[in-house]
Design a protein around this motif. Sequence first.
Motif, mmCIF file in Angstrom:
data_model
loop_
_atom_site.group_PDB
_atom_site.id
_atom_site.type_symbol
_atom_site.label_atom_id
_atom_site.label_comp_id
_atom_site.label_asym_id
_atom_site.label_seq_id
_atom_site.Cartn_x
_atom_site.Cartn_y
_atom_site.Cartn_z
ATOM 1 N N ARG A 190 6.528 -15.816 -8.598
ATOM 2 C CA ARG A 190 7.804 -16.485 -8.863
ATOM 3 C C ARG A 190 7.753 -17.949 -8.420
ATOM 4 N N GLU A 191 8.526 -18.301 -7.399
ATOM 5 C CA GLU A 191 8.604 -19.702 -6.967
ATOM 6 C C GLU A 191 7.735 -19.987 -5.754
ATOM 7 N N GLN A 192 6.638 -19.247 -5.631
ATOM 8 C CA GLN A 192 5.751 -19.486 -4.497
ATOM 9 C C GLN A 192 4.312 -19.114 -4.844
ATOM 10 N N LEU A 193 3.392 -19.690 -4.090
ATOM 11 C CA LEU A 193 1.998 -19.256 -4.107
ATOM 12 C C LEU A 193 1.754 -18.513 -2.810
ATOM 13 N N ILE A 194 1.052 -17.401 -2.893
ATOM 14 C CA ILE A 194 0.771 -16.595 -1.706
ATOM 15 C C ILE A 194 -0.738 -16.571 -1.480
ATOM 16 N N LEU A 195 -1.162 -17.011 -0.316
ATOM 17 C CA LEU A 195 -2.574 -16.985 0.074
ATOM 18 C C LEU A 195 -2.769 -15.859 1.073
ATOM 19 N N SER A 196 -3.726 -14.978 0.798
ATOM 20 C CA SER A 196 -3.956 -13.851 1.703
ATOM 21 C C SER A 196 -5.434 -13.470 1.704
ATOM 22 N N PRO A 197 -5.889 -12.846 2.792
ATOM 23 C CA PRO A 197 -7.260 -12.329 2.802
ATOM 24 C C PRO A 197 -7.412 -11.204 1.788
ATOM 25 N N ILE A 198 -8.606 -11.066 1.259
ATOM 26 C CA ILE A 198 -8.892 -9.954 0.352
ATOM 27 C C ILE A 198 -9.140 -8.708 1.192
ATOM 28 N N VAL A 199 -8.313 -7.701 0.981
ATOM 29 C CA VAL A 199 -8.468 -6.443 1.708
ATOM 30 C C VAL A 199 -9.124 -5.430 0.776
ATOM 31 N N LYS A 200 -10.325 -5.030 1.124
ATOM 32 C CA LYS A 200 -11.057 -4.077 0.291
ATOM 33 C C LYS A 200 -10.692 -2.666 0.741
ATOM 34 N N GLU A 201 -9.851 -2.039 -0.056
ATOM 35 C CA GLU A 201 -9.308 -0.738 0.315
ATOM 36 C C GLU A 201 -9.484 0.244 -0.835
ATOM 37 N N ASP A 202 -9.810 1.459 -0.509
ATOM 38 C CA ASP A 202 -9.996 2.497 -1.523
ATOM 39 C C ASP A 202 -8.632 2.875 -2.109
ATOM 40 N N ALA A 203 -8.459 2.617 -3.404
ATOM 41 C CA ALA A 203 -7.172 2.896 -4.046
ATOM 42 C C ALA A 203 -6.853 4.388 -4.048
ATOM 43 N N ASN A 204 -7.862 5.240 -3.922
ATOM 44 C CA ASN A 204 -7.643 6.684 -3.943
ATOM 45 C C ASN A 204 -7.463 7.273 -2.544
ATOM 46 N N LEU A 205 -7.406 6.423 -1.539
ATOM 47 C CA LEU A 205 -7.283 6.884 -0.161
ATOM 48 C C LEU A 205 -5.946 7.596 0.025
ATOM 49 N N SER A 206 -5.971 8.764 0.658
ATOM 50 C CA SER A 206 -4.731 9.512 0.913
ATOM 51 C C SER A 206 -4.825 10.201 2.271
ATOM 52 N N PHE A 207 -3.652 10.522 2.838
ATOM 53 C CA PHE A 207 -3.580 11.154 4.152
ATOM 54 C C PHE A 207 -2.632 12.350 4.068
ATOM 55 N N LEU A 208 -3.019 13.430 4.704
ATOM 56 C CA LEU A 208 -2.201 14.642 4.709
ATOM 57 C C LEU A 208 -1.301 14.672 5.934
ATOM 58 N N VAL A 209 -0.065 15.110 5.724
ATOM 59 C CA VAL A 209 0.894 15.276 6.813
ATOM 60 C C VAL A 209 1.249 16.755 6.866
#
Length: 436
Positions: A301-320
């Motif tokens: 939108r009305e901003q630029l966002i600078l952030s570190p690249i986080v390499k994360e497994d999109a299929n990661l899940s946790f059981l509760v």
Amino acid sequence: MIERFKKQLQARFSFLENKKLLLATSGGLDSMVMVDLFRKAKFEIAIAHCNFQLRGLESFGDQNFVQEYAEEHAIPFFLTQFDTTAFANDYKLSTQVAARELRYNWFYEVLQEEGYDYILTAHHADDNIETFLINLSRGTGLDGFTGIPEQNGEIVRPMLSLTRQDILEYAQNEGLQWREDSSNASDKYVRNKIRHHLVPLLKSLNPQFMEAFQKTQSYLQDASEMVEDASTMVYQQVVRQDDEVFYIDLKQLLKLPNYKAYLYQWLKDFGFTSWDDIYELVDSLSGKQIYSSDFRLIKDREQLILSPIVKEDANLSFLVHKEEQDVNLPLKLTLKEVDSITDPSNTSIFVDAEKLVFPLVLKKWIEGDDFQPLGMGGKSKKLSKFFKDEKMSLLEKEATWVLWSGDTVVWIVGKRADERFKVRKQTLKLLNIQLV
């Protein structure tokens, strides 16, 4: 020259007094003069030599020469050998870049393990000229013209005011010995071409070229400091930082007469190279991204966002599991049976426990997921549409976790609960799930 050198040390490098100094010593003219000067100036020094094994027996000749010198003068000696070619091939680096990474990593190891305070290198004024011209040929910014810094953390370069001619004359007058690197005679490298052909031409055109160049660099350093000061002042008005994420306000940025210069100044240290793409990002549609090796810049939108690249497994899940009351990864959640609803919010929801199918699953959302937002009478809504309506940035969307019961959303964590687990009059068991 020794007295002149001592005065320079007192004026510009007084912090080296009474420190333990590690001198990077190849065995060549420059480094051997540096060792001699510091030895005669009575500093506590050690010699560090890297054998890069790039020139066969010649490399081992350099090693033996430096080691024998250290032993003759009772100077502590540190040695390492590298398979530089293999390292360069493994990491797809040029030989020069590979050698630089290897030697400086090792210097820092010796510094820490052996208790030395500073690493000293023998860069001199002619090196400064060559670096300037290399950067000029590559189209670098102002920083590339301000010269090799005298100090960069624990790395100190005390000989930058000396010319190659100064160093040669001193070595000859003092009867010093040194090793000649055969690769220095080759025009294979850009630096050598500049050293052998361009710099001599410039010196022939102006006998005072060295003095004029050093004066020019001083002016450029002053200009660079002014640019840095102006950049910092504007940064405080335009950029907001939240932990490791930076938000650049485009409305404020575009009021500046030369916003591209400010963007370059703020982003140059984050590894970006596609500057035209970055400048065009300002007018792009939301969602477009530019990447460096470790960071990304997003138009939102009305901003630029600078952030570190986080390499994360999109299929990661946790059981509760049903018996769990505290969940600590990847979020901290508490689950507790209660008798009544108190202060419900987006971060503390109350659900009908008997409708839940355990184990619950906590995972990231994917395109196509939908749910029935609490309070909308059971109407379904795509998560992507919900995020858009909530005006969430791409980073916020990526950071969002979803709690599932079977194939049904229970909660977009921290955002909205699902209508299907709503507590009703007939509900017998209430479960409070809270984001801590």
